[in-house]
Design an enzyme around this catalytic site. Structure first.
Site, PDB file in Angstrom:
ATOM      1  N   TYR A 146       0.815  -1.217   0.000  1.00 43.88           N
ATOM      2  CA  TYR A 146       0.000   0.000   0.000  1.00 43.88           C
ATOM      3  C   TYR A 146       0.852   1.271   0.000  1.00 43.88           C
ATOM      4  CZ  TYR A 146      -3.801  -3.202   1.304  1.00 43.88           C
ATOM      5  OH  TYR A 146      -4.709  -4.231   1.338  1.00 43.88           O
ATOM      6  N   LYS A 195       3.918 -15.302   2.652  1.00 38.81           N
ATOM      7  CA  LYS A 195       3.768 -16.084   1.421  1.00 38.81           C
ATOM      8  C   LYS A 195       5.193 -16.396   0.960  1.00 38.81           C
ATOM      9  CE  LYS A 195       1.200 -17.793  -1.915  1.00 38.81           C
ATOM     10  NZ  LYS A 195       0.347 -18.969  -1.713  1.00 38.81           N
ATOM     11  N   ASP A 227      -2.564 -18.172   2.507  1.00 35.63           N
ATOM     12  CA  ASP A 227      -3.756 -18.859   1.983  1.00 35.63           C
ATOM     13  C   ASP A 227      -4.250 -19.899   2.986  1.00 35.63           C
ATOM     14  OD1 ASP A 227      -1.287 -19.919   1.395  1.00 35.63           O
ATOM     15  OD2 ASP A 227      -1.812 -20.716  -0.571  1.00 35.63           O
ATOM     16  N   ASP A 251      -4.773  -6.650   6.343  1.00 33.07           N
ATOM     17  CA  ASP A 251      -5.994  -5.945   5.965  1.00 33.07           C
ATOM     18  C   ASP A 251      -7.102  -6.967   5.722  1.00 33.07           C
ATOM     19  OD1 ASP A 251      -7.780  -4.088   5.080  1.00 33.07           O
ATOM     20  OD2 ASP A 251      -6.771  -3.640   3.191  1.00 33.07           O
ATOM     21  N   ASP A 255     -10.273  -8.442   8.674  1.00 33.00           N
ATOM     22  CA  ASP A 255     -11.710  -8.357   8.379  1.00 33.00           C
ATOM     23  C   ASP A 255     -12.353  -9.735   8.467  1.00 33.00           C
ATOM     24  OD1 ASP A 255     -11.704  -5.664   8.013  1.00 33.00           O
ATOM     25  OD2 ASP A 255     -12.688  -5.716   6.061  1.00 33.00           O
TER      26      ASP A 255
END
Ligand code: NAD
Length: 366
Positions: A146, A195, A227, A251, A255
């Site tokens: 980001y 990852k 994942d 992020d 959620d």
């Protein structure tokens, strides 16, 4: 002890829910012999109305001069509020982004805790919920994808977009240390999510986390691919204590984790910098649809204040007293409207209450 707390009540339900958190802090102060001094700071739509800016230099200085900042929420209804006719850098949210940057808040904490009394709101199966779960998502907030260089260009007549994901070892080390420190205050387990089978940034992440882990022999740690973590959060959330991860993965995972706990009105959060300083706020927004009605759930803000006691002031016992009081009030059957499903409303052992009553009841259990 005496602490100076900057208070950003903000817009919409912000002032209503912050008032209840202050009520609870005052009860903690009286019970445990502390002094909390509050300084009101303008930010968001109310600041635009008063000064023309979503955040003034004066407000930034006041936040920096505080030991910690407690916030409600900012913003209005984007389709009807005149604040959203302004250029993007003059809108309410620009104030919050600027404040986070000015305060260098690199560590975002979002607890996901399932209260036994609210298990009906959890979308997972009974056998998966078991005795409930209690985890903390720690997300790096100022680096990664980001904040990397980005561009969109035309190459041989084809539009091509590029985003870059960069982390240096210092950025990883400071968030990893924070993760292990937090685990020490909890059940002493860190799951570092990356990852590393694909990304170089993740391989560096893993290497640095392993180095940091050596300084915390009392904390168990494991690595998990992102994942797999997304699957495990719905398959067996009980296994997690602290989930430590980079900006974009955090992020998404935070959620996901918060959804499995039910109502937005219950979700606290904290953003910390390299000192003990932090900004504490509920995960929800300003809820313009219910603002001014006195029915908002103040628990997320009250639990954010409890996080402030624990992480900025090291007042662990005081924080626990607030968290226990919230549990007791739920156990006694009191609910604001957002955590009172229709079928519960018919039961005799639950009582629907308003914002201020919830604050009063929680104070009563401290
Ligand atoms: P929202 O979180 O404000 O509301 C979504 C739904 O959840 C609404 O139905 C609302 O009534 C309900 N809700 C939220 N908090 C609640 C509480 N404490 N008790 C009971 N119900 C609650 O999201 P939105 O409607 O998409 O956004 C409204 C405004 O808030 C926008 O301007 C948005 O930009 C802003 N916002 C601010 C923050 C922040 O201050 N950090 C975060 C998210 C959204």
């Amino acid at each position: 002890m005496e602490y100076k707390i900057g208070v950003i009540s903000g817009d919409g339900i912000g002032p209503e829910i912050v008032a209840e958190a202050k009520k609870v802090l005052d009860q903690v102060a009286a019970k445990f012999g502390h002094t909390f001094l509050y300084e009101n700071i303008l930010m968001g739509g109310c600041s635009i109305d008063a000064t023309g800016e979503p955040l003034t230099e004066e407000a930034i200085a006041a936040a920096k001069a505080s030991d910690a900042v407690l916030m409600g929420s900012i913003g209005g209804n984007p389709s009807t509020s005149p604040w959203y006719q302004l250029p993007p850098d003059k809108r309410p949210e620009a104030g919050l982004l600027r404040l986070r940057k000015e305060l260098n808040l690199f560590a975002n904490l979002r607890p996901a805790y399932l209260y036994a009394e609210l298990r009906e709101a959890c979308p997972l199966r009974e056998d998966i919920i078991g005795d409930g779960f209690d985890m903390m998502i720690l997300r790096e907030l100022t680096g990664g994808l980001y904040f990397g260089d980005r561009k969109t260009e035309e190459k041989d007549g084809i539009l091509t977009a590029t985003d870059t994901l960069t982390y240096n070892e210092h950025e990883i080390r400071r968030i990893a240390r924070r993760g292990f420190d937090i685990a020490r205050k909890r059940r002493k387990k860190v799951t570092s999510v990356d990852k590393a089978n694909v990304l170089d940034s993740s391989r560096l992440w893993r290497k640095v986390v392993e180095e940091v882990a050596k300084d915390y022999p009392d904390v168990a740690y494991e690595h998990m691919l992102v994942d797999n973590c997304a699957m495990q959060l719905v398959k067996d959330p009980k296994q997690f204590d602290v989930i430590l991860t980079e900006n974009m993965f955090g992020d998404i995972l935070s959620d996901e984790a918060s959804m499995v706990t039910g109502s937005i009105g219950m979700l606290a959060s904290a953003s910390l910098n390299e000192t003990k300083f932090g900004l504490y706020e509920p995960s929800g927004g300003s809820a313009p649809d219910i603002a001014g009605k006195g029915i908002a759930n103040p628990i997320a803000t009250i639990l954010s204040a409890a996080m402030m006691l624990r992480y900025s002031f090291d007042l662990d016992q005081e924080a626990a007293s607030v968290e226990t009081a919230v549990k007791e009030v739920l156990k006694a059957g009191y609910r604001t409207i957002d955590i009172m499903p229709q079928e519960e409303a018919k039961r005799r052992d639950v009582t629907q209450i308003r914002t201020a009553q919830m604050g009063d009841l929680i104070c009563g259990y401290i």
